[in-house]
Design an enzyme around this catalytic site. Structure first.
Site, PDB file in Angstrom:
ATOM      1  N   CYS A   2       0.829  -1.205   0.000  1.00  0.00           N
ATOM      2  CA  CYS A   2       0.000   0.000   0.000  1.00  0.00           C
ATOM      3  C   CYS A   2       0.865   1.258   0.000  1.00  0.00           C
ATOM      4  CB  CYS A   2      -0.867   0.033   1.249  1.00  0.00           C
ATOM      5  SG  CYS A   2      -1.881  -1.423   1.430  1.00  0.00           S
ATOM      6  N   ARG A  27       4.787   0.568  -6.376  1.00  0.00           N
ATOM      7  CA  ARG A  27       4.821  -0.307  -5.206  1.00  0.00           C
ATOM      8  C   ARG A  27       3.931  -1.529  -5.383  1.00  0.00           C
ATOM      9  NH1 ARG A  27       6.505   2.605  -0.553  1.00  0.00           N
ATOM     10  NH2 ARG A  27       5.189   1.403   0.826  1.00  0.00           N
ATOM     11  N   TRP A  74      -2.822  -2.715  -1.640  1.00  0.00           N
ATOM     12  CA  TRP A  74      -2.353  -4.049  -2.029  1.00  0.00           C
ATOM     13  C   TRP A  74      -3.004  -4.988  -1.023  1.00  0.00           C
ATOM     14  CZ3 TRP A  74       0.641  -8.045   0.116  1.00  0.00           C
ATOM     15  CH2 TRP A  74       1.185  -8.954  -0.799  1.00  0.00           C
ATOM     16  N   ASN A 100      -1.211   1.629   5.719  1.00  0.00           N
ATOM     17  CA  ASN A 100      -0.295   0.653   5.121  1.00  0.00           C
ATOM     18  C   ASN A 100       0.192  -0.237   6.255  1.00  0.00           C
ATOM     19  OD1 ASN A 100       1.764  -0.748   3.842  1.00  0.00           O
ATOM     20  ND2 ASN A 100       3.189   0.978   3.846  1.00  0.00           N
ATOM     21  N   GLY A 101       0.038  -1.560   6.093  1.00  0.00           N
ATOM     22  CA  GLY A 101       0.483  -2.474   7.156  1.00  0.00           C
ATOM     23  C   GLY A 101      -0.665  -3.361   7.601  1.00  0.00           C
ATOM     24  N   GLU A 483      17.959 -16.596  -9.941  1.00  0.00           N
ATOM     25  CA  GLU A 483      17.537 -15.230 -10.258  1.00  0.00           C
ATOM     26  C   GLU A 483      16.868 -15.167 -11.634  1.00  0.00           C
ATOM     27  OE1 GLU A 483      17.020 -12.691  -8.663  1.00  0.00           O
ATOM     28  OE2 GLU A 483      17.029 -11.044 -10.085  1.00  0.00           O
ATOM     29  N   LYS A 487      13.042 -13.913 -12.157  1.00  0.00           N
ATOM     30  CA  LYS A 487      12.669 -12.806 -13.047  1.00  0.00           C
ATOM     31  C   LYS A 487      11.576 -13.252 -14.003  1.00  0.00           C
ATOM     32  CE  LYS A 487      13.878 -10.041 -11.457  1.00  0.00           C
ATOM     33  NZ  LYS A 487      14.766  -9.892 -10.329  1.00  0.00           N
ATOM     34  N   GLU A 490       8.166 -13.864 -12.237  1.00  0.00           N
ATOM     35  CA  GLU A 490       7.581 -12.620 -11.724  1.00  0.00           C
ATOM     36  C   GLU A 490       6.802 -11.862 -12.781  1.00  0.00           C
ATOM     37  OE1 GLU A 490      11.215 -10.632 -10.103  1.00  0.00           O
ATOM     38  OE2 GLU A 490       9.824  -9.953  -8.579  1.00  0.00           O
ATOM     39  N   HIS A 506      19.101 -35.554  -9.838  1.00  0.00           N
ATOM     40  CA  HIS A 506      18.450 -36.087  -8.638  1.00  0.00           C
ATOM     41  C   HIS A 506      16.941 -35.824  -8.653  1.00  0.00           C
ATOM     42  CE1 HIS A 506      22.259 -37.173  -6.842  1.00  0.00           C
ATOM     43  NE2 HIS A 506      22.718 -35.968  -7.139  1.00  0.00           N
ATOM     44  N   LYS A 605       6.522  -3.820  -4.862  1.00  0.00           N
ATOM     45  CA  LYS A 605       7.940  -3.478  -4.960  1.00  0.00           C
ATOM     46  C   LYS A 605       8.643  -3.657  -3.618  1.00  0.00           C
ATOM     47  CE  LYS A 605      11.695  -1.955  -6.869  1.00  0.00           C
ATOM     48  NZ  LYS A 605      12.448  -2.983  -7.600  1.00  0.00           N
TER      49      LYS A 605
HETATM   50  C1  AGP Z   1      12.751  -8.855  -7.090  1.00  0.00           C
HETATM   51  O1  AGP Z   1      12.568  -8.896  -8.461  1.00  0.00           O
HETATM   52  C2  AGP Z   1      11.540  -9.033  -6.324  1.00  0.00           C
HETATM   53  N1  AGP Z   1      10.531  -8.114  -6.650  1.00  0.00           N
HETATM   54  C3  AGP Z   1      11.664  -9.376  -4.856  1.00  0.00           C
HETATM   55  O2  AGP Z   1      12.056 -10.717  -4.803  1.00  0.00           O
HETATM   56  C4  AGP Z   1      12.620  -8.543  -3.980  1.00  0.00           C
HETATM   57  O3  AGP Z   1      13.934  -8.770  -4.363  1.00  0.00           O
HETATM   58  C5  AGP Z   1      12.411  -8.924  -2.499  1.00  0.00           C
HETATM   59  O4  AGP Z   1      11.097  -8.618  -2.129  1.00  0.00           O
HETATM   60  C6  AGP Z   1      13.383  -8.237  -1.581  1.00  0.00           C
HETATM   61  O5  AGP Z   1      13.251  -6.861  -1.647  1.00  0.00           O
HETATM   62  P1  AGP Z   1      14.322  -5.878  -1.058  1.00  0.00           P
HETATM   63  O6  AGP Z   1      15.590  -6.082  -1.796  1.00  0.00           O
HETATM   64  O7  AGP Z   1      13.730  -4.526  -1.302  1.00  0.00           O
HETATM   65  O8  AGP Z   1      14.470  -6.196   0.403  1.00  0.00           O
END
Ligand code: AGP
Length: 610
Positions: A2, A27, A74, A100-101, A483, A487, A490, A506, A605
């Site tokens: 949020c 965000r 969110w 937010n929270g 990674e 990506k 996501e 395995h 984000k």
């Molecule tokens: C990355 O592409 C992601 N959106 C997510 O995994 C992110 O890296 C993770 O939430 C950690 O965020 P931070 O680095 O802001 O702590």
């Protein structure tokens, strides 16, 4: 997560709030709304979906006033419907709240209020805040005591803003765990989740701290600590680098940020490498003696930052010879790990607000350990609460899928491992210089990769209909495989899993078929021949192979259906280069599938809730 915006001043609040909400879009959110005091009454407009839906609603049903609060939601408690969208109000609409929270004890508060005939209309935890304030007669009585008593009843992590019909000259606020920044400009005040939401006239800001609360007026801020003692905020300058919030001709922020990576690395090298190749981490408020004596390092982070930590471990073990572990911050915080002696906890975070990472810092500090954080948002909670903080210097990252911050994390950790190696007398200045000369080639090498982005695009388009992908890598490239897979899932919503090459036989090898492309990260390294065996295994089963290989290598392309060359370099440099084509691959698969890479579904984000 949020996003919240509050405004009081001479301008029309709806326009200022909409501007701020658009800035906070990155965000991640599923609905948006605002509340404005219009002709003495609180008017609320909210809708599901994009902020443009809210903007449309405001054109049809305008509001006019100079004080208001806004929100991008969110969803956590309750589906993303317009009823659950914020702002929430009491039944008489005299108190409105954006939040937010999470209010963890909301259910009990709600039941208590329901037993006193308070009616609730939404499924959210937030709605208890205006109702509780109303039950305490907030709009009629003196704000100080009522506000203090009410917020003391709320448990959880939150930041919220309150608009009160009877008090149109102020916006109330409270912070306990979620980010909140106050901004001041002449005759107006702002409260926002992050400074990107400030309009250009805001020149001074204050990062509200946990437990602080109060209200803002046109003239300034009235601030209290958690015990109710009046405080004076220490205002600092706002950095308005507007180019960070523009796409500058790129179709998406993610693509822009991928292409910014050579500049980001140049920037880090400028900041961290001084004359005579001396590495500079002088801002760290942590003695050299302590760093030199370190016996153990524990990384804590999440998502992409966790993958960077995995490579950081390899760097620190190789160069500084310090025993290093990597922990998911979400696990670390709850499992009471054994932490003692000369141990340093290193937190890595782009946003500096990830709730789990912040909580692991708290648990490490509770055990009297020092915490060093590598953070991109240097004014964030994580940097403030760490013993020492190092800036990642990646610049604002807007794309939800982290790209340039990851590369900044890798380069920073490589340099920090060399810094430790020197403090521990493991490497001499001359030996470090040789490594740094290679590191300095990175910006150019990344540019060479980016120049070939179109060939990745072509490969990505051929694979746009695939539903499952496997990523394989070993040693430094195992985290790259994780990674690359992260990506892709996501932003393209394809299922993708990364594995260490040695683990393939395995289990995951059972998945190989012509419908499941295997992306093999196979640059020249000590494990090169082992990775080649993985390629052979996939090929023998008619799998489709897309490989990343070292320029000049002919064997790997000969075994692959598609391949992409990265410049020749030392093994420890390869993960900084090999991830770039994988970022591009994820981006172009997403585009080919018609997905929106900057705002992927369900993602935020910065993850400021558990
Ligand atoms: C990355 O592409 C992601 N959106 C997510 O995994 C992110 O890296 C993770 O939430 C950690 O965020 P931070 O680095 O802001 O702590």
């Amino acid at each position: 997560m949020c996003g919240i915006v509050g405004y009081i001043g001479p301008k029309l609040a709806d326009a200022v709030l909409l501007f701020g909400l658009y800035r906070l879009e990155y965000r991640g959110y599923d609905s948006a709304g605002i509340a404005v005091i219009d002709d003495g009454e609180i008017e609320i407009r909210k809708d599901t979906g994009k902020i443009r839906n809210l903007e449309r609603l405001l054109k049809e049903h305008p509001v006019e006033g100079n004080v208001g609060i806004g929100h991008t939601r969110w969803a956590t408690h309750g589906a993303p419907t317009s009823v659950n969208a914020h702002p929430h109000a009491d039944a008489s609409k005299s108190i409105a709240v954006v939040h937010n929270g999470i209010i963890e004890n909301y259910d009990q508060i709600r039941k208590d209020l329901q037993s006193k005939n308070f009616l609730f209309v939404s499924d959210t935890d937030t709605e208890v805040i205006p109702q509780l304030l109303k039950s305490n007669n907030f709009s009629k009585d003196e704000e100080y005591d009522i506000f203090k008593t009410t917020i003391s009843k709320l448990e959880g992590r939150f930041a919220f803003l309150i608009l009160v019909e009877d008090k149109p000259d102020r916006v109330f606020f409270c912070r306990n765990g979620s980010p909140l920044v106050y901004g001041r400009s002449e005759n107006e005040g702002f409260l926002v989740s992050d400074s990107s939401a400030f309009i250009a006239s805001v020149k001074e800001q204050y990062f509200v701290k946990d437990g602080e609360w109060g209200w803002i007026t046109r003239e300034g801020i009235v601030l209290f600590d958690k015990d109710g003692n009046r405080k004076e905020p220490e205002l600092i300058e706002v950095d308005h680098d507007l180019t960070q919030y523009e796409k500058n001709g790129y179709e998406h922020f993610m693509l822009k940020e991928i292409f910014e990576q050579p500049t980001v690395v140049r920037n880090i090298l400028d900041k961290r490498i001084g004359a005579n190749n001396l590495i500079n981490f002088s801002e760290l408020t942590m003695s050299k003696d302590f760093q030199a004596k370190l016996f153990r390092i524990v990384f804590t982070s999440a998502g992409t930052s966790l993958h960077a930590a995995m490579i950081g471990k390899l760097y620190i073990e190789k160069f500084a010879k310090i025993m290093t572990e990597v922990e998911f911050s979400s696990e670390f915080r709850y499992r009471n790990p054994i932490l003692e002696g000369d141990t340093l906890v290193i937190a890595i975070s782009q946003s500096g607000e990830t709730a789990d990472t912040l909580a692991s810092i708290h648990s490490a500090k509770a055990k009297f350990l020092k915490v060093l954080s590598f953070v991109n948002q240097i004014n964030s909670s994580i940097s403030r609460e760490s013993t020492a903080a190092a800036n990642l210097f990646a610049g604002t990252e807007i794309g939800v899928a982290s790209t340039k911050a990851y590369v900044a994390e890798l380069v920073s950790l490589l340099l920090y491992s060399l810094h430790l190696a020197k403090l521990k007398w493991i490497l001499t200045d001359e030996e470090i210089s040789v490594i740094l000369e290679e590191v300095k080639k990175l910006p150019k090498q990344i540019e060479q990769i980016l120049e070939k982005a179109d060939s990745i695009k072509e490969i990505a388009y051929t694979m746009r209909d695939k539903r499952d992908f496997i990523f394989l890598g070993r040693s430094y490239e195992h985290p790259t495989a994780l990674e690359g897979a992260l990506k892709l899932k996501e932003i393209s919503y394809a299922h993708a899993s990364g594995y260490a090459g040695g683990e393939f036989k395995h289990g995951p090898i059972a998945l190989v078929s012509k419908d499941v492309p295997v992306i093999c990260i196979t640059p020249k390294s000590e494990v090169y021949t082992k990775m080649v065996s993985n390629l052979e295994e996939v090929r023998a089963r008619n799998g489709i192979i897309f490989s990343i290989h070292t320029e000049g290598d002919e064997s790997v392309p000969a075994l692959s259906n598609y391949s992409f060359a990265i410049p020749d370099c030392s093994e420890y440099i390869t993960p900084i280069l090999s991830v770039i084509p994988l970022q591009l691959f994820a981006y172009y698969v997403a585009i080919a599938k018609g997905c929106e890479p900057d705002q992927p579904r369900n993602l935020a984000k910065s993850v400021t809730v558990e």
